[in-house]
Motif scaffolding. Structure first.
Motif, PDB file in Angstrom:
ATOM      1  N   GLY A  87     -14.438   3.774   4.777  1.00 48.92           N
ATOM      2  CA  GLY A  87     -12.870   4.025   4.621  1.00 48.92           C
ATOM      3  C   GLY A  87     -12.124   3.164   3.940  1.00 48.92           C
ATOM      4  N   ARG A  88     -12.729   1.807   3.943  1.00 49.93           N
ATOM      5  CA  ARG A  88     -11.999   0.767   3.116  1.00 49.93           C
ATOM      6  C   ARG A  88     -12.054   0.856   1.748  1.00 49.93           C
ATOM      7  NH1 ARG A  88     -13.571  -2.171   7.889  1.00 49.93           N
ATOM      8  NH2 ARG A  88     -15.792  -2.547   7.126  1.00 49.93           N
ATOM      9  N   VAL A  89     -13.259   1.547   1.042  1.00 50.66           N
ATOM     10  CA  VAL A  89     -13.237   1.786  -0.298  1.00 50.66           C
ATOM     11  C   VAL A  89     -12.270   2.852  -0.377  1.00 50.66           C
ATOM     12  CG1 VAL A  89     -14.785   2.892  -2.164  1.00 50.66           C
ATOM     13  CG2 VAL A  89     -15.749   1.242  -0.357  1.00 50.66           C
ATOM     14  N   LEU A  90     -12.106   3.804   0.035  1.00 49.03           N
ATOM     15  CA  LEU A  90     -11.254   4.896  -0.228  1.00 49.03           C
ATOM     16  C   LEU A  90      -9.651   4.417  -0.052  1.00 49.03           C
ATOM     17  CD1 LEU A  90     -13.060   7.935   1.669  1.00 49.03           C
ATOM     18  CD2 LEU A  90     -12.950   7.237  -0.884  1.00 49.03           C
ATOM     19  N   ALA A  91      -9.411   3.667   1.039  1.00 48.25           N
ATOM     20  CA  ALA A  91      -8.171   3.001   1.230  1.00 48.25           C
ATOM     21  C   ALA A  91      -7.646   2.216   0.028  1.00 48.25           C
ATOM     22  CB  ALA A  91      -8.183   1.986   2.355  1.00 48.25           C
ATOM     23  N   VAL A  92      -8.529   1.637  -0.927  1.00 47.74           N
ATOM     24  CA  VAL A  92      -8.066   1.220  -2.086  1.00 47.74           C
ATOM     25  C   VAL A  92      -7.180   2.191  -2.905  1.00 47.74           C
ATOM     26  CG1 VAL A  92      -8.847   0.157  -4.404  1.00 47.74           C
ATOM     27  CG2 VAL A  92     -10.098  -0.431  -2.234  1.00 47.74           C
ATOM     28  N   PHE A  93      -7.740   3.417  -2.944  1.00 43.08           N
ATOM     29  CA  PHE A  93      -7.059   4.278  -3.614  1.00 43.08           C
ATOM     30  C   PHE A  93      -5.625   5.098  -3.021  1.00 43.08           C
ATOM     31  CE2 PHE A  93     -11.434   4.142  -4.989  1.00 43.08           C
ATOM     32  CZ  PHE A  93     -11.090   3.932  -6.515  1.00 43.08           C
ATOM     33  N   ASP A  94      -5.835   4.830  -1.682  1.00 42.49           N
ATOM     34  CA  ASP A  94      -4.662   5.264  -0.911  1.00 42.49           C
ATOM     35  C   ASP A  94      -3.456   4.232  -1.233  1.00 42.49           C
ATOM     36  OD1 ASP A  94      -6.008   7.201   0.148  1.00 42.49           O
ATOM     37  OD2 ASP A  94      -6.657   6.175   1.995  1.00 42.49           O
ATOM     38  N   TRP A  95      -3.738   3.054  -1.438  1.00 39.65           N
ATOM     39  CA  TRP A  95      -2.829   1.811  -1.593  1.00 39.65           C
ATOM     40  C   TRP A  95      -2.343   2.144  -2.888  1.00 39.65           C
ATOM     41  CZ3 TRP A  95      -2.412  -1.965  -5.001  1.00 39.65           C
ATOM     42  CH2 TRP A  95      -1.480  -3.088  -4.790  1.00 39.65           C
ATOM     43  N   LEU A  96      -3.197   2.438  -4.060  1.00 36.86           N
ATOM     44  CA  LEU A  96      -2.787   2.423  -5.267  1.00 36.86           C
ATOM     45  C   LEU A  96      -1.848   3.715  -5.411  1.00 36.86           C
ATOM     46  CD1 LEU A  96      -6.103   2.222  -7.373  1.00 36.86           C
ATOM     47  CD2 LEU A  96      -4.338   0.638  -7.219  1.00 36.86           C
ATOM     48  N   GLY A  97      -2.192   4.756  -4.578  1.00 35.55           N
ATOM     49  CA  GLY A  97      -1.273   5.855  -4.697  1.00 35.55           C
ATOM     50  C   GLY A  97       0.301   5.685  -4.086  1.00 35.55           C
ATOM     51  N   ARG A  98       0.148   4.723  -2.835  1.00 36.19           N
ATOM     52  CA  ARG A  98       1.579   4.309  -2.503  1.00 36.19           C
ATOM     53  C   ARG A  98       2.082   3.612  -3.493  1.00 36.19           C
ATOM     54  NH1 ARG A  98       2.143   3.483   3.590  1.00 36.19           N
ATOM     55  NH2 ARG A  98       0.847   5.089   4.416  1.00 36.19           N
ATOM     56  N   TRP A  99       1.514   2.672  -4.419  1.00 37.27           N
ATOM     57  CA  TRP A  99       2.212   1.833  -5.218  1.00 37.27           C
ATOM     58  C   TRP A  99       2.648   2.632  -6.296  1.00 37.27           C
ATOM     59  CZ3 TRP A  99      -0.988  -1.159  -9.573  1.00 37.27           C
ATOM     60  CH2 TRP A  99      -0.158  -1.743 -10.160  1.00 37.27           C
ATOM     61  N   PHE A 100       1.876   3.617  -7.002  1.00 34.09           N
ATOM     62  CA  PHE A 100       2.164   4.614  -8.004  1.00 34.09           C
ATOM     63  C   PHE A 100       3.632   5.317  -7.668  1.00 34.09           C
ATOM     64  CE2 PHE A 100      -2.598   5.149  -9.147  1.00 34.09           C
ATOM     65  CZ  PHE A 100      -2.599   3.815  -9.520  1.00 34.09           C
ATOM     66  N   GLU A 101       3.876   5.456  -6.149  1.00 37.36           N
ATOM     67  CA  GLU A 101       4.837   6.118  -6.028  1.00 37.36           C
ATOM     68  C   GLU A 101       6.246   5.468  -5.808  1.00 37.36           C
ATOM     69  OE1 GLU A 101       3.770   8.176  -2.294  1.00 37.36           O
ATOM     70  OE2 GLU A 101       2.673   9.818  -3.421  1.00 37.36           O
ATOM     71  N   GLU A 102       6.072   4.093  -5.914  1.00 33.92           N
ATOM     72  CA  GLU A 102       7.233   3.311  -5.720  1.00 33.92           C
ATOM     73  C   GLU A 102       8.089   3.570  -6.701  1.00 33.92           C
ATOM     74  OE1 GLU A 102       5.857  -0.958  -5.135  1.00 33.92           O
ATOM     75  OE2 GLU A 102       5.260  -0.519  -3.267  1.00 33.92           O
ATOM     76  N   PRO A 103       9.421   3.322  -6.672  1.00 32.72           N
ATOM     77  CA  PRO A 103      10.499   3.389  -7.574  1.00 32.72           C
ATOM     78  C   PRO A 103      10.367   2.329  -8.571  1.00 32.72           C
ATOM     79  CG  PRO A 103      11.584   3.636  -5.488  1.00 32.72           C
ATOM     80  CD  PRO A 103      10.058   3.367  -5.008  1.00 32.72           C
ATOM     81  N   GLY A 104      10.481   2.424  -9.980  1.00 34.37           N
ATOM     82  CA  GLY A 104      10.159   1.673 -10.998  1.00 34.37           C
ATOM     83  C   GLY A 104       8.916   1.206 -11.165  1.00 34.37           C
ATOM     84  N   PHE A 105       7.859   1.960 -10.818  1.00 33.58           N
ATOM     85  CA  PHE A 105       6.524   1.624 -11.142  1.00 33.58           C
ATOM     86  C   PHE A 105       6.344   1.661 -12.537  1.00 33.58           C
ATOM     87  CE2 PHE A 105       2.418   3.502 -12.109  1.00 33.58           C
ATOM     88  CZ  PHE A 105       1.466   2.378 -11.790  1.00 33.58           C
TER      89      PHE A 105
END
Length: 201
Positions: A87-105
């Motif tokens: 789950g921790r390995v996969l959470a890396v990509f979940d975090w990236l997805g949240r970052w990519f969705e931030e305004p101004g990325f």
């Protein structure tokens, strides 16, 4: 005679300068932003700015170094909430997805800095490489616990950052996550969701 500047005021001024520089460099590019624009954004006189950072190159390095601490700290705080190694390995990509969705990325600041300044600035290149090594080592702790090598996971993450930055679409995070899940041999295994706190990249 003006009162001497206190250590606390100096710290606040430096932080305000770095905040302004980071916002401008990330939004508009390192080469496109001059020191006059940084001065206007932070409200400090150029003379004071150059006392903190004698050259623009020094300001870029300091901004990247401070961003690294915040970026990797946010990643770690999110990933460590997952309950198991897979789950921790996969959470890396979940975090990236949240970052990519931030305004101004606007993509990865270090890849952007490398593309603009890596060929001409040794200190900037060194800072970019230090960040990427630290990210690799950080991911390596999680992949080792999951029994897989860090390199393919890092390559998936770096590729997702590049493609999301180019396309403006967060989908590469999901696609890279699916590839990482296949690497883990866990396609049919439900992953533990990480916490609600998003990235601060």
């Amino acid at each position: 005679m003006p009162a001497p500047i206190t250590e606390e005021q100096s710290r606040r001024d430096r932080d305000a300068l770095l905040d302004a520089a980071e916002r401008l460099f990330y939004e508009r590019g390192f080469g496109a932003v001059g020191m006059d624009q940084v001065r206007a954004a932070c409200g400090l006189p150029l003379k004071r700015i150059y006392r903190f950072f004698p050259a623009k190159e020094d300001l870029v390095v300091a901004m990247l170094r401070r961003r690294d601490a915040r970026w990797r700290g946010s990643l770690a705080a999110y990933v460590e909430q997952a309950a198991d190694p897979h789950g921790r390995v996969l959470a890396v990509f979940d975090w990236l997805g949240r970052w990519f969705e931030e305004p101004g990325f606007r993509g990865c600041a270090w890849i952007n800095a490398f593309g603009e300044l890596g060929a001409s600035s040794g200190p900037v290149l060194a800072e970019v490489r230090a960040h990427k090594r630290a990210f690799h080592d950080q991911v390596g702790v999680w992949t080792a616990a999951a029994g897989i090598p860090a390199e393919p996971v890092c390559l998936l993450a770096e590729g997702a950052m590049v493609m999301a930055g180019i396309t403006g679409d967060p989908a590469p995070a999901r696609q890279a996550r699916a590839a990482a899940e296949a690497l883990l041999g866990a396609r049919g295994r439900p992953a533990q969701a990480a916490g609600a706190a998003g990235p601060a990249g």
